[in-house]
Design a protein around this motif. Structure first.
Motif, PDB file in Angstrom:
ATOM      1  N   GLN A   1       0.839  -1.191   0.000  1.00 53.97           N
ATOM      2  CA  GLN A   1       0.000   0.000   0.000  1.00 53.97           C
ATOM      3  C   GLN A   1       0.878   1.246   0.000  1.00 53.97           C
ATOM      4  O   GLN A   1       1.736   1.420   0.853  1.00 53.97           O
ATOM      5  N   VAL A   2       0.657   2.104  -0.983  1.00 54.42           N
ATOM      6  CA  VAL A   2       1.450   3.334  -1.096  1.00 54.42           C
ATOM      7  C   VAL A   2       0.996   4.345  -0.056  1.00 54.42           C
ATOM      8  O   VAL A   2      -0.196   4.587   0.120  1.00 54.42           O
ATOM      9  N   GLN A   3       1.982   4.923   0.625  1.00 59.05           N
ATOM     10  CA  GLN A   3       1.680   5.945   1.612  1.00 59.05           C
ATOM     11  C   GLN A   3       2.756   7.014   1.570  1.00 59.05           C
ATOM     12  O   GLN A   3       3.942   6.711   1.436  1.00 59.05           O
TER      13      GLN A   3
ATOM     14  N   SER B   1       6.296   4.931   1.611  1.00 62.09           N
ATOM     15  CA  SER B   1       6.254   3.505   1.895  1.00 62.09           C
ATOM     16  C   SER B   1       5.380   2.822   0.855  1.00 62.09           C
ATOM     17  O   SER B   1       4.511   3.443   0.255  1.00 62.09           O
ATOM     18  N   GLY B   2       5.654   1.547   0.628  1.00 59.28           N
ATOM     19  CA  GLY B   2       4.886   0.797  -0.349  1.00 59.28           C
ATOM     20  C   GLY B   2       5.473   0.815  -1.745  1.00 59.28           C
ATOM     21  O   GLY B   2       4.941   0.166  -2.656  1.00 59.28           O
ATOM     22  N   PHE B   3       6.542   1.569  -1.937  1.00 61.62           N
ATOM     23  CA  PHE B   3       7.221   1.593  -3.224  1.00 61.62           C
ATOM     24  C   PHE B   3       8.638   2.138  -3.012  1.00 61.62           C
ATOM     25  O   PHE B   3       8.950   2.706  -1.969  1.00 61.62           O
TER      26      PHE B   3
ATOM     27  N   ASN C   1      14.131   6.123   1.932  1.00 60.36           N
ATOM     28  CA  ASN C   1      12.939   6.235   1.081  1.00 60.36           C
ATOM     29  C   ASN C   1      12.200   7.547   1.343  1.00 60.36           C
ATOM     30  O   ASN C   1      10.963   7.576   1.473  1.00 60.36           O
TER      31      ASN C   1
ATOM     32  N   TYR D   1      -0.827   9.421  -6.208  1.00 62.28           N
ATOM     33  CA  TYR D   1      -0.917   9.329  -4.753  1.00 62.28           C
ATOM     34  C   TYR D   1      -0.567  10.679  -4.125  1.00 62.28           C
ATOM     35  O   TYR D   1       0.321  11.385  -4.608  1.00 62.28           O
TER      36      TYR D   1
END
Length: 128
Positions: free
Chosen positions: A1-3, A25-27, A77, A117
């Protein structure tokens, strides 16, 4: 899940500096173009600065060129926006946003303002 989670906003006097952080986060950063956008009361949202980390390509809107600097730390990140020589007209809610690099570039993301996002935003107020 992208955040995307922004931090670092606050109140600063004209001429001062702030550094905003966008923790992703998530990528992984190399797969996405990350941008900083802002929206002041009564104004449209605008792209401030964007970075395509995989090729180290950056874009800045004219009003912040030479004062703001975007960078990233792949190990954390996280993408940063260093803001120097702040002016009252920089007052706005600042948002971090992202779109996969296959679909955009640093300039395109900032100009078209069509990220996939969005973060929740952080308030920056420049005032004496």
């Amino acid at each position: 899940q992208v955040q995307l989670v922004e931090s670092g906003g606050g109140l600063v006097q004209p001429g001062g500096s702030l550094r905003l952080s966008c923790a992703a986060s998530g990528f992984t950063l190399d797969d996405y173009v990350i941008g900083w956008f802002r929206q002041a009361p009564g104004k449209e949202r605008e792209g401030v600065s964007c970075i395509q980390a995989s090729i180290s390509a950056t874009f800045y809107t004219n009003s912040v060129e030479g004062r703001f600097s975007i960078s990233r730390d792949n190990a954390k990140n996280t993408v940063y926006l260093q803001m120097n020589s702040l002016k009252p007209e920089d007052t706005a809610v600042y948002y971090c946003a992202a779109r996969h690099r296959v679909f955009t570039s640093s300039q395109a993301l900032c100009v078209t303002a069509n990220p996939r996002y969005w973060g929740q935003g952080t308030q920056v107020t420049v005032s004496s």
